[in-house]
Design a protein around this motif. Structure first.
Motif, short mmCIF file in Angstrom:
data_model
loop_
_atom_site.label_atom_id
_atom_site.label_comp_id
_atom_site.label_asym_id
_atom_site.label_seq_id
_atom_site.Cartn_x
_atom_site.Cartn_y
_atom_site.Cartn_z
N ASN A 295 0.83 -1.22 0.00
CA ASN A 295 0.00 0.00 0.00
C ASN A 295 0.86 1.26 0.00
OD1 ASN A 295 -2.37 -1.68 0.31
ND2 ASN A 295 -1.82 -1.86 2.48
N THR A 296 1.95 1.20 -0.75
CA THR A 296 2.92 2.29 -0.78
C THR A 296 3.18 2.71 -2.22
OG1 THR A 296 3.99 1.50 1.24
CG2 THR A 296 5.27 2.98 -0.17
N GLY A 297 3.18 4.02 -2.44
CA GLY A 297 3.37 4.55 -3.77
C GLY A 297 4.80 4.98 -4.03
N HIS A 298 4.93 5.92 -4.96
CA HIS A 298 6.25 6.39 -5.39
C HIS A 298 6.91 7.28 -4.35
CE1 HIS A 298 9.29 7.13 -8.44
NE2 HIS A 298 9.19 8.43 -8.22
N GLY A 299 6.09 8.06 -3.63
CA GLY A 299 6.64 9.05 -2.69
C GLY A 299 6.98 8.44 -1.34
N ILE A 300 7.86 7.46 -1.35
CA ILE A 300 8.21 6.72 -0.13
C ILE A 300 8.71 7.62 1.00
CG2 ILE A 300 9.85 5.02 0.79
CD1 ILE A 300 9.52 3.46 -1.82
N PRO A 301 9.61 8.57 0.74
CA PRO A 301 10.16 9.36 1.87
C PRO A 301 9.11 10.11 2.67
CG PRO A 301 11.53 9.62 -0.08
CD PRO A 301 10.29 8.89 -0.53
N ALA A 302 8.00 10.49 2.03
CA ALA A 302 6.95 11.21 2.76
C ALA A 302 5.86 10.27 3.25
CB ALA A 302 6.32 12.28 1.86
N GLN A 303 5.42 9.34 2.40
CA GLN A 303 4.34 8.45 2.81
C GLN A 303 4.77 7.53 3.94
OE1 GLN A 303 2.70 5.81 -0.20
NE2 GLN A 303 1.43 4.76 1.31
N GLN A 304 5.98 7.00 3.87
CA GLN A 304 6.48 6.06 4.87
C GLN A 304 7.64 6.68 5.65
OE1 GLN A 304 5.08 3.35 5.63
NE2 GLN A 304 4.02 2.50 3.86
N LYS A 305 7.49 7.92 6.06
CA LYS A 305 8.63 8.64 6.61
C LYS A 305 9.23 7.96 7.85
CE LYS A 305 5.48 12.00 8.73
NZ LYS A 305 5.08 13.43 8.73
N LYS A 306 8.39 7.47 8.77
CA LYS A 306 8.92 6.82 9.97
C LYS A 306 9.65 5.53 9.62
CE LYS A 306 5.79 8.66 13.49
NZ LYS A 306 4.80 8.31 14.55
N ARG A 307 9.02 4.68 8.79
CA ARG A 307 9.63 3.41 8.40
C ARG A 307 10.88 3.66 7.56
NH1 ARG A 307 5.06 -0.36 5.83
NH2 ARG A 307 6.64 -1.99 6.07
#
Length: 329
Positions: A295-307
């Motif tokens: 459930n993760t798109g292209h903008g990993i640094p912002a969408q999954q910032k903690k992980r």
């Protein structure tokens, strides 16, 4: 020596963590004085720790897209962070195009030399999307300096058509070329970068109870307010670099062998770079760690910032340990 940025170069980053910022005179460092190709890179350095990180951003995005990473790592005593606008975007110059990822990597090397980050096994490299393509070229050129390499939502390239975005991303990029108002571009960009369900959901730990859409829209507005709007020449020249990027399996294997720690990270709903490209990277970089988030798109640094930040911390630590072990053995 590095110089301070002109006062009209505003920032969204915390000024209390900023060590220096300014314009790196890339052309004079590289001894290329052609007035049509002369350019400088805008950069900011945050934090004073011994572990040095250079973050390389993607297509037509400025250094401010690393907000979650700069905020996190610059406040930890262990790290120093270097972020910059690639040629053709933000507060950096827009030299004559088209560009190549190899040439953009040479820009990054000039910047690293300019700020004095030149020691062996003293650098962590993080690249996303086009920044990941540039990071591959950088890693091939100066592998002896690098402790760890993180490649997020990116590709080794190859044939021209294999570098094209999936249809949703391709259509969005096409539309952006015909929209003048920056505000009108935000919905298109957000829908390319993130899954619809995530955008519509409530943001984690937001005291105002806003959705991720609302938070990311405000983030884009802040970034747009402090940087120059993109130019047609810059956008098209960076696009040319992405479309012509190609790192062979042999070069990927050499990068993988020569750098102590390599991580490939990708989502499963990427509308801009096909996820199959990350599997290709892993196939030809056997020593690399492969991470895929659902459930993760292209903008990993912002969408999954903690992980993502936690993954980077572990990557940096493991890279340092492997570099130390290799040196002692």
């Amino acid at each position: 020596m590095p110089t301070e940025a002109p006062s009209d170069h505003l920032t969204i980053f915390d000024p209390s963590t900023c060590i220096r910022k300014g314009l790196c005179p890339v052309s004079s460092i590289r001894n290329k004085e052609d007035p049509l190709e002369s350019h400088s890179l805008y950069y900011e350095q945050h934090g004073t720790g011994p572990e040095k990180i250079i973050f390389i951003m993607g297509l037509n995005s400025t250094l401010f897209a690393w907000e979650s990473q700069v905020q996190h790592f610059s406040r930890i005593d262990t790290y120093s962070v270097l972020v910059f606008d690639n040629r053709g975007v933000g507060n950096s110059s827009v030299p004559r195009g088209p560009y190549t990822t190899s040439g953009m990597a040479e820009d990054a090397i000039a910047l690293l030399n300019y700020v004095g980050w030149t020691e062996e096994r003293d650098l962590h490299v993080v690249g996303v999307s086009l920044g990941g393509m540039i990071a591959q070229e950088l890693a091939y050129k100066i592998s002896e300096r690098i402790i760890s390499l993180t490649l997020a939502a990116t590709t080794a390239g190859g044939r021209f058509w294999s570098n094209l975005a999936p249809w949703k991303g391709f259509a969005g990029l096409f539309k952006l070329n015909f929209i003048k108002e920056q505000e009108d571009k935000i919905p298109i960009v957000l829908n390319m970068l993130y899954p619809k369900g995530w955008l519509e959901s409530k943001a984690e730990d937001d005291p105002q109870g806003r959705t991720n859409w609302e938070i990311e829209r405000e983030s884009f507005r802040r970034r747009m307010a402090v940087t120059r709007p993109p130019t047609f020449v810059g956008s098209m020249s960076q696009t040319a670099a992405a479309l012509t990027h190609s790192v062979s399996p042999a070069r990927l294997r050499e990068i993988s062998r020569n750098i102590p720690k390599v991580v490939i990270v990708v989502g499963d709903e990427d509308h801009l770079v096909r996820t199959s490209n990350s599997f290709h990277l892993k196939k030809h970089m056997p020593e690399a760690e492969f991470v895929q988030w659902e459930n993760t798109g292209h903008g990993i640094p912002a969408q999954q910032k903690k992980r993502f930040n936690a993954l980077l911390e572990r990557t940096f630590s493991e890279g340092r340990e492997r570099a130390r072990f290799n040196h002692e053995s």
